[in-house]
Design a protein around this motif. Structure first.
Motif: not given
Length: 867
Positions: A808-830
């Motif tokens: 029955g317990e409820t808990r608030s969960v917080t997670m911190d994210l950064n640019r690593e969560a958004l990016g891909f590797y661009d081979e053209r620009r290295g």
């Protein structure tokens, strides 16, 4: 140690000496310069120590694919700490672990050694493991860098991978672990990547590892994984393992003379080795210490916790689990993996456990502990061994004596015709040169021998007393390095002295496995067993290391396959519940070869072709057994033990399925804890389980079927694992991140903070346990980039957290994210790129079970390199 001062005083010859190991498990010592020999040991799920033969027993922890499925970084850290204690007991300064190669295919022979198909989970569990290990002064060795994802042609194959896939999938777990845990050592892979062996790749070792990522640790080769002299040194490979040197030593001096190398190149490599020696000196671990075992109540408790927390509940549609002690009077325990403890996969991960608890033992102990008159009965049902199970546990040095066998050595022939079938086994033999007892019937005699008394190439007698636990005809098998004969009760049973068929055992220097039947044996009666071997031929065969021989003896009661399945079905029908423990073992999943398929029956056909000495009716009838037991008793719990997925054609008929992986010492107790609800299951599969092998993203480009002129084309690119299933709209049998609990959980109230210009943001959501049972839930956060300028996965794991909740317990969960969560590797620009625009935030219980959706907005493009 003052490294600069020490380096300045070393002669060139001494420096070159340090570039190669001393034997299999040590660096070179230079006592006159105050440099001791640093000790290493395998491996990922336990510290084997420095001896293959008669080694000191060790604790075996769950296989890495099971530990990865726990999604529990705290548990991984505790396992690392415990492994450091084991290292200290064995005088070991460097543990050759963890393995973080990507589980690209379920067929990979060493897939069980790695944590996950997903780079984020792989890297985060590895980092926690490393931090735990190194917090107690023991160096981790992250391996095998990089794209060492199959065993087929592992020394020569080229993994041909796009730069983007390398960066996003295969390099990423190494990058995460190096950033978050700083492993003090790194091991290069055997294979080539895009045509060049990694051990001589300046791009990987210098440009990426040291310059781009800023890695400061020591880089060593895998064992015999150096294929050049000047090239490997210039590329950044510090240490060649093992010794004595093959590619360094005098060859380095020759390269210096020709100015293919310069003294500065040598100094750079030696400095890294000295830095690790200095860490070893600061660790407080003695040098050249005797090896010891650890066995404490606290360690047993951790082993049991790790075993239980690595088990995934895949199906529980009839609510059979958890079992109720009050409702049971008779339990049937059935299956090939029930009676024998399958603690780990094979190869360098395998070790001699301090103790083991089989599923049968764990279930019987739990039934007894819970009281009442619960009867536990066992039936084999079907066998799945590639080789007959070892004699360990059935043998004693003499009738009623100590467990094990006696191994005796002679340098000269001890009697007239040592191997003759009509030799008088009772006749007195010439005085032996050396002898030792052993607990094992699988003896790799490459160490643990008194080399001052025993020559390589001589005569060996392995003698013991075998006591079967069941009456009937017993099949015995033996393979050896050398030529020999197995005598049973003073009669020749197996002839491996007359033109024995060559086999794959003992690094290819052994015979094929040969079998024979001892008829009419009686349970609990002692039988004399003796193996005599002549190893003179090993001297002329060019062994790459000293070896006095090899012995493997197995045994199993013969049975009619149809009758065994009928017996199992009958027992299941008579019982309140059947616990059917099936799966693979270290014969099928191991370093050195990949599996040909995920089907049990096709495995049988494959190995009949390769191991011609095995009988044509190799009884791999697992699926037939499962179907028969399910039809006899719907209240059947199917427990599958394997390091990687197997096919489950009976899944629709089974209401209850558990994935147990390889659980280490305490696998039986850990399983029982889950079955009776003492532990609420909380693990989730760290790799996708396919319905068919053809559904896997790497199907057309893996192993011998995908080999093209010595290379494997990684055709799926970044669409590995669940990424590939989703882009192809293919439904797996069990998706990545899936696992059930005895609790139920509700997700709600997802909120995201505005994204800062550097790409950082936070998410918050609520998690509620809506059941009456305390439990733990692995909440997973995925990010999707629907507006990307190039093809991207539909979603990618970018965060996870394991949350404990009371009923029955409820808990608030917080997670911190950064640019690593958004990016891909661009081979053209290295470089890495995060493109401005809207990103979807997906929170759920698995990759296929998204419960909450939100959005975040990036206002400007971001680019970066390095960590």
């Amino acid at each position: 140690m003052d490294i600069d001062q020490t380096l300045s005083k070393l002669t060139l010859v001494q420096k070159v000496k340090l570039l190669t190991g001393s034997g299999w498990w040590h660096t070179e010592a230079i006592p006159e310069a105050g440099i001791p020999a640093v000790r290493m040991s395998d491996g990922p799920n336990g510290v084997r120590g420095t001896q293959f033969f008669n080694g000191v027993p060790s604790s075996c922890f769950p296989a890495s694919s099971g530990l990865g499925s726990s999604f529990d970084v705290d548990l991984a850290r505790e396992v690392g700490k415990a492994l450091a204690d084991e290292c200290r007991a064995k005088g070991c300064h460097i543990l050759l672990a963890p393995t973080v190669n990507t589980q690209r295919s379920p067929l990979g022979g060493r897939g069980f050694e790695s944590f996950s198909e997903d780079p984020l989970l792989n890297g985060n569990i590895a980092a926690a493991y490393i931090n735990g290990l190194q917090s107690n002064g023991v160096s981790a060795t992250i391996k095998h860098f990089v794209a060492n994802d199959q065993e087929f042609q592992r020394f020569s194959i080229s993994s041909d991978v796009s730069e983007r896939a390398l960066r996003e999938i295969y390099l990423k777990p190494f990058q995460i672990a190096i950033r978050d845990a700083n492993p003090w050592a790194l091991m290069t892979a055997y294979n080539r990547v895009n045509g060049l062996h990694v051990s001589e790749s300046k791009k990987f070792l210098e440009d990426i590892l040291r310059r781009e990522w800023g890695y400061k640790g020591m880089i060593m080769s895998d064992w015999t994984g150096v294929y050049s002299t000047a090239e490997s040194i210039q590329a950044g490979l510090d240490l060649e393992m093992p010794g004595p040197s093959v590619m360094r030593g005098n060859a380095v001096i020759r390269c210096l003379m020709a100015e293919k190398l310069f003294p500065g190149d040598i100094d750079t490599r030696v400095r890294k080795i000295l830095e690790l020696v200095k860490r070893a000196q600061h660790s407080g671990i003695p040098f050249d210490a005797p090896e010891k075992s650890i066995d404490t109540p606290a360690l047993r408790a951790l082993l049991r916790t790790a075993a239980a927390d690595s088990i995934v509940l895949l199906k529980n549609s009839a609510g059979i689990l958890p079992l109720s002690a009050a409702a049971l009077t008779k339990i049937a325990v059935i299956g090939p993996n029930a009676k024998i403890a399958m603690t780990s996969g094979g190869g360098s991960a395998r070790l001699l456990s301090t103790y083991t608890v089989s599923p049968l033992e764990g279930i019987a102990a739990a039934a007894k502990e819970l009281g009442g008159n619960v009867e536990v009965k066992y039936a084999l049902g079907a066998a799945t061994h590639r080789f007959l199970p070892l004699l360990d546990g059935y043998i004693r040095q003499s009738e009623g004596g100590d467990p094990g066998a006696l191994v005796e050595f002679w340098n000269a022939p001890p009697s007239g015709d040592f191997l003759a079938p009509d030799v008088d086994l009772g006749a007195s033999l010439a005085e032996r040169d050396w002898s030792t007892p052993t607990l094992e019937s699988n003896c790799f005699l490459m160490d643990g021998i008194d080399a001052t008394k025993v020559n390589v190439g001589g005569y060996i007698r392995y003698s013991t007393v075998f006591t079967p636990d069941e009456s009937g005809d017993w099949e015995l098998s033996v393979n050896i390095a050398g030529r020999g004969n197995l005598f049973f009760d003073n009669s020749l049973l197996v002839d491996l002295s007359t033109n024995p068929e060559p086999g794959e055992s003992w690094f290819g220097f052994g015979t094929a496995d040969k079998r024979a039947v001892a008829k009419g044996l009686q349970a609990n009666k002692a039988y004399k067993l003796e193996l005599r071997i002549n190893t003179l031929e090993l001297v002329s065969r060019g062994l790459p290391f000293p070896c006095w021989g090899g012995i493997r003896i197995g045994a199993s009661r013969q049975f009619d396959e149809k009758e065994a399945i009928e017996e199992a079905a009958k027992l299941a029908k008579e019982s309140d519940v059947a616990i059917l423990v099936i799966g693979l073992n270290h014969d099928w999943e191991s370093e050195g070869f990949d599996r040909p398929n995920i089907e049990y029956t096709i495995l049988s056909c494959f190995y009949r072709q390769r191991l011609t000495s095995l009988p044509p009716s190799l009884p791999l009838l697992t699926n037939t057994l499962v179907t028969a037991v399910l039809r006899a008793n719907p209240n059947t719990i199917v427990v599958n033990q394997s390091g990687t997925p197997v096919a489950m054609p009976w899944i629709a008929e089974a209401s209850t399925v558990v994935q147990a992986f390889y659980g280490g010492n305490e696998l039986g107790n850990g399983l029982a804890d889950i079955l009776w609800g003492k532990v609420n299951p909380s693990a989730k599969v760290s790799l996708s389980f396919p319905e068919r092998l053809e559904d896997t993203p790497s199907f057309t480009s893996f192993g011998d079927k995908g080999q093209e002129a010595g290379k494997i084309l990684y055709n799926e690119g970044v669409f590995v694992g669940y990424r590939g299933y989703e882009i192809a709209n293919t439904k797996p049998l069990f998706p990545f991140g899936f696992g059930l609990s005895y609790s139920t959980f509700e997700y709600s109230r997802l909120k995201t903070t505005p994204m800062l210009p550097d790409g950082t943001f936070s998410i918050t959501f609520e998690l509620k346990n809506t059941s009456s049972v305390p439990g733990r839930e692995v909440a997973q956060v995925y990010i999707a980039d629907p507006q990307a300028s190039l093809p991207r996965p539909r979603k990618e794991l970018k965060g996870f957290i394991k949350v404990s909740l009371q009923a029955g317990e409820t808990r608030s969960v917080t997670m911190d994210l950064n640019r690593e969560a958004l990016g891909f590797y661009d081979e053209r620009r290295g470089c890495w790129v995060a493109e401005k625009g809207a990103f979807e935030v997906l929170v759920g219980a698995s990759s296929a079970d998204v419960r909450l959706k939100g959005k975040v907005e990036l206002d400007v493009d971001l680019t970066w390199t390095g960590l």
